[in-house]
Design an enzyme around this catalytic site. Structure first.
Site, mmCIF file in Angstrom:
data_model
loop_
_atom_site.group_PDB
_atom_site.id
_atom_site.type_symbol
_atom_site.label_atom_id
_atom_site.label_comp_id
_atom_site.label_asym_id
_atom_site.label_seq_id
_atom_site.Cartn_x
_atom_site.Cartn_y
_atom_site.Cartn_z
ATOM 1 N N TYR A 174 6.319 -6.089 16.730
ATOM 2 C CA TYR A 174 6.358 -5.279 15.509
ATOM 3 C C TYR A 174 7.125 -3.977 15.765
ATOM 4 O O TYR A 174 8.101 -3.658 15.071
ATOM 5 C CB TYR A 174 4.930 -4.991 15.024
ATOM 6 C CG TYR A 174 4.861 -3.912 13.970
ATOM 7 C CD1 TYR A 174 5.482 -4.085 12.737
ATOM 8 C CD2 TYR A 174 4.201 -2.709 14.225
ATOM 9 C CE1 TYR A 174 5.434 -3.085 11.780
ATOM 10 C CE2 TYR A 174 4.139 -1.711 13.265
ATOM 11 C CZ TYR A 174 4.761 -1.899 12.047
ATOM 12 O OH TYR A 174 4.732 -0.908 11.106
ATOM 13 N N ALA A 190 9.410 -2.595 2.740
ATOM 14 C CA ALA A 190 8.913 -3.954 2.986
ATOM 15 C C ALA A 190 9.062 -4.311 4.461
ATOM 16 O O ALA A 190 10.068 -3.966 5.082
ATOM 17 C CB ALA A 190 9.704 -4.956 2.141
ATOM 18 N N ASP A 236 -4.629 -0.822 22.732
ATOM 19 C CA ASP A 236 -4.971 0.459 22.086
ATOM 20 C C ASP A 236 -4.834 1.627 23.068
ATOM 21 O O ASP A 236 -5.644 1.772 23.967
ATOM 22 C CB ASP A 236 -6.438 0.423 21.614
ATOM 23 C CG ASP A 236 -6.585 0.056 20.154
ATOM 24 O OD1 ASP A 236 -5.570 0.043 19.437
ATOM 25 O OD2 ASP A 236 -7.730 -0.205 19.740
ATOM 26 N N TYR A 289 0.830 -1.212 0.000
ATOM 27 C CA TYR A 289 0.000 0.000 0.000
ATOM 28 C C TYR A 289 0.871 1.272 0.000
ATOM 29 O O TYR A 289 0.850 2.061 -0.953
ATOM 30 C CB TYR A 289 -0.917 -0.065 1.217
ATOM 31 C CG TYR A 289 -1.725 1.162 1.544
ATOM 32 C CD1 TYR A 289 -2.346 1.917 0.552
ATOM 33 C CD2 TYR A 289 -1.900 1.540 2.870
ATOM 34 C CE1 TYR A 289 -3.110 3.033 0.884
ATOM 35 C CE2 TYR A 289 -2.668 2.643 3.201
ATOM 36 C CZ TYR A 289 -3.263 3.389 2.213
ATOM 37 O OH TYR A 289 -4.008 4.488 2.552
ATOM 38 N N VAL A 290 1.662 1.442 1.044
ATOM 39 C CA VAL A 290 2.536 2.627 1.117
ATOM 40 C C VAL A 290 3.578 2.576 0.000
ATOM 41 O O VAL A 290 3.862 3.584 -0.659
ATOM 42 C CB VAL A 290 3.222 2.686 2.500
ATOM 43 C CG1 VAL A 290 4.312 3.750 2.528
ATOM 44 C CG2 VAL A 290 2.192 2.946 3.590
ATOM 45 N N HIS A 346 -7.701 -2.473 9.476
ATOM 46 C CA HIS A 346 -7.670 -1.028 9.691
ATOM 47 C C HIS A 346 -9.053 -0.401 9.643
ATOM 48 O O HIS A 346 -9.955 -0.885 8.953
ATOM 49 C CB HIS A 346 -6.745 -0.366 8.659
ATOM 50 C CG HIS A 346 -5.319 -0.739 8.854
ATOM 51 N ND1 HIS A 346 -4.616 -1.483 7.938
ATOM 52 C CD2 HIS A 346 -4.486 -0.511 9.886
ATOM 53 C CE1 HIS A 346 -3.392 -1.675 8.401
ATOM 54 N NE2 HIS A 346 -3.286 -1.102 9.578
ATOM 55 N N LEU A 347 -9.153 0.696 10.378
ATOM 56 C CA LEU A 347 -10.465 1.314 10.585
ATOM 57 C C LEU A 347 -11.119 1.794 9.288
ATOM 58 O O LEU A 347 -12.273 1.454 9.020
ATOM 59 C CB LEU A 347 -10.325 2.485 11.580
ATOM 60 C CG LEU A 347 -11.608 3.253 11.841
ATOM 61 C CD1 LEU A 347 -12.654 2.353 12.505
ATOM 62 C CD2 LEU A 347 -11.333 4.483 12.711
HETATM 63 N N1 UDP Z 1 -10.906 0.410 15.193
HETATM 64 C C1 UDP Z 1 -12.238 0.115 15.410
HETATM 65 N N2 UDP Z 1 -12.835 -0.825 14.615
HETATM 66 C C2 UDP Z 1 -12.191 -1.479 13.614
HETATM 67 C C3 UDP Z 1 -10.815 -1.163 13.380
HETATM 68 C C4 UDP Z 1 -10.225 -0.219 14.195
HETATM 69 O O1 UDP Z 1 -12.865 0.688 16.309
HETATM 70 O O2 UDP Z 1 -12.777 -2.327 12.931
HETATM 71 C C5 UDP Z 1 -10.250 1.442 16.013
HETATM 72 C C6 UDP Z 1 -9.030 0.953 16.766
HETATM 73 O O3 UDP Z 1 -9.404 0.441 18.032
HETATM 74 C C7 UDP Z 1 -8.198 2.234 16.867
HETATM 75 C C8 UDP Z 1 -8.548 2.998 15.587
HETATM 76 O O4 UDP Z 1 -9.787 2.447 15.139
HETATM 77 O O5 UDP Z 1 -8.637 2.998 17.971
HETATM 78 C C9 UDP Z 1 -7.508 2.836 14.495
HETATM 79 O O6 UDP Z 1 -7.212 1.451 14.364
HETATM 80 P P1 UDP Z 1 -6.369 0.868 13.155
HETATM 81 O O7 UDP Z 1 -6.341 -0.636 13.321
HETATM 82 O O8 UDP Z 1 -6.899 1.397 11.864
HETATM 83 O O9 UDP Z 1 -4.927 1.477 13.322
HETATM 84 P P2 UDP Z 1 -3.922 1.495 14.591
HETATM 85 O O10 UDP Z 1 -4.197 2.785 15.305
HETATM 86 O O11 UDP Z 1 -4.176 0.283 15.419
HETATM 87 O O12 UDP Z 1 -2.581 1.488 13.934
#
Ligand code: UDP
Length: 326
Positions: A137, A70, A282, A7-8, A183-184
């Site tokens: 990670y 990568a 989180d 992606y990036v 991802h959200l």
């Molecule tokens: N999140 C959520 N529902 C989802 C995916 C993510 O509520 O289906 C929340 C997650 O808990 C975080 C934010 O969205 O607070 C961003 O999460 P993501 O996995 O996109 O990126 P991260 O911040 O973990 O790198």
């Protein structure tokens, strides 16, 4: 560059080509897509973790600078399978640095992560905040950054490490297509398409609307930062006389609810979701200071609005309803 089918990486490869750089992509296609590599870039399917093979490739292609995008990059996977992260991101990364030495390549830009900070004491996070990663990670990226520093001092390697949080949006040609997707923003847009159910992981955080706040950066802005970083590794450029580390972010941040609201206005309908429990690991707020990137690289986010990020991600999904063909 490594990871140019991801992606990036694919958006960065596009930007490299647009800036007039001959671009050679090395990607093993385990998580990337052949179709994401922009036309004009030369794709070699393979791993960066084989020092001798990579040294030969660097010599044959007369590579001047390496953009290292990568990596294994799933936090959850890293917790259950740390060996994969140490072997590929750390040991493989050292193989890449040794190949660079063998081939006489003195310039490396590393696509790092703000996961090196762990749970910060203060936000926005400055680059000199303590590095206390909370998963393999983040630890693997921290270890490679350290190697860059020591290789720089001992062997004259010039490097820039870019630390960023949540990448969003798409170029016209390249977008986000992970499998599985965690991802959200893609999850919210998939829910808008009726392809999956959306769960918000916790709404009882100490934030204005109770959901987590994250620093989102447009993938095209990130690509621009990568190009600036490569320029900064030129021989005699004083900015990389010492290894340079820069955060990239908006300096602000958006909550999960704000993302959903932006997506609703982009797609023009209500997106159903339920509130679930908090996701382990989180932190409530993760926002980076980008002051150094502005000062040293002359970089700033040109596409900071949610409309630009969510809107371009949605446009890409509309033009690629099934992601990449492969
Ligand atoms: N999140 C959520 N529902 C989802 C995916 C993510 O509520 O289906 C929340 C997650 O808990 C975080 C934010 O969205 O607070 C961003 O999460 P993501 O996995 O996109 O990126 P991260 O911040 O973990 O790198």
């Amino acid at each position: 560059m490594t990871g140019g089918a991801g992606y990036v990486g694919s958006v960065s490869a596009e930007a490299l080509l647009a800036a007039g750089h001959e671009t050679v992509v090395l990607d093993d296609l385990t998580t990337g897509h052949r179709g994401a590599v922009p036309p004009g870039a030369t794709l070699h399917v393979g791993t960066y973790t084989n020092r001798d093979a990579l040294a030969r490739l660097l010599e044959v292609e007369r590579v001047e600078a390496i953009l290292h995008c990568a990596a294994r990059s799933l936090v959850g996977e890293s917790i259950v399978d740390p060996a994969r992260y140490y072997n590929e991101n750390v040991a493989g990364g050292v193989a890449l640095l040794d190949a660079a030495r063998a081939a006489g390549v003195q310039r490396v830009v590393f696509s790092s992560t703000a996961a090196v900070y762990g749970v910060p004491d203060t936000t926005p996070i400055p680059e000199d905040a303590p590095l206390r990663p909370i998963n393999p990670y983040g630890e693997s990226k921290r270890a490679f950054e350290s190697a860059l520093g020591w290789y720089g001092r001992a062997y004259g390697l010039r490097s820039v490490s870019l630390r960023y949080f949540n990448v969003a949006g798409a170029s016209a040609a390249s977008g986000e297509a992970h499998d599985p997707e965690t991802h959200l923003i893609p999850n919210v847009l998939a829910a808008a398409e009726g392809r999956r159910e959306l769960t918000v992981f916790g709404d009882d955080y100490a934030t204005p609307d109770g959901t987590c706040i994250r620093d989102y950066i447009h993938v095209s802005d990130l690509a621009d930062a990568h190009i600036r970083a490569i320029d900064a590794t030129a021989a005699d450029d004083p900015r990389t006389a010492e290894p340079l580390v820069c955060n990239l972010g908006s300096g602000g941040g958006f909550s999960v609810r704000e993302i959903i609201a932006a997506a609703e206005s982009t797609v023009g309908r209500t997106i159903p979701f339920e509130i679930g429990p908090r996701r382990v690991g989180d932190p409530p707020v993760l926002v980076a200071s980008s002051a150094r990137a502005a000062e040293v690289l002359g970089w700033r986010s040109e596409r900071p609005s949610l409309d630009q990020m969510v809107g371009s991600a949605w446009a890409w999904r509309q033009s690629h309803p099934d992601g990449y063909p492969d």
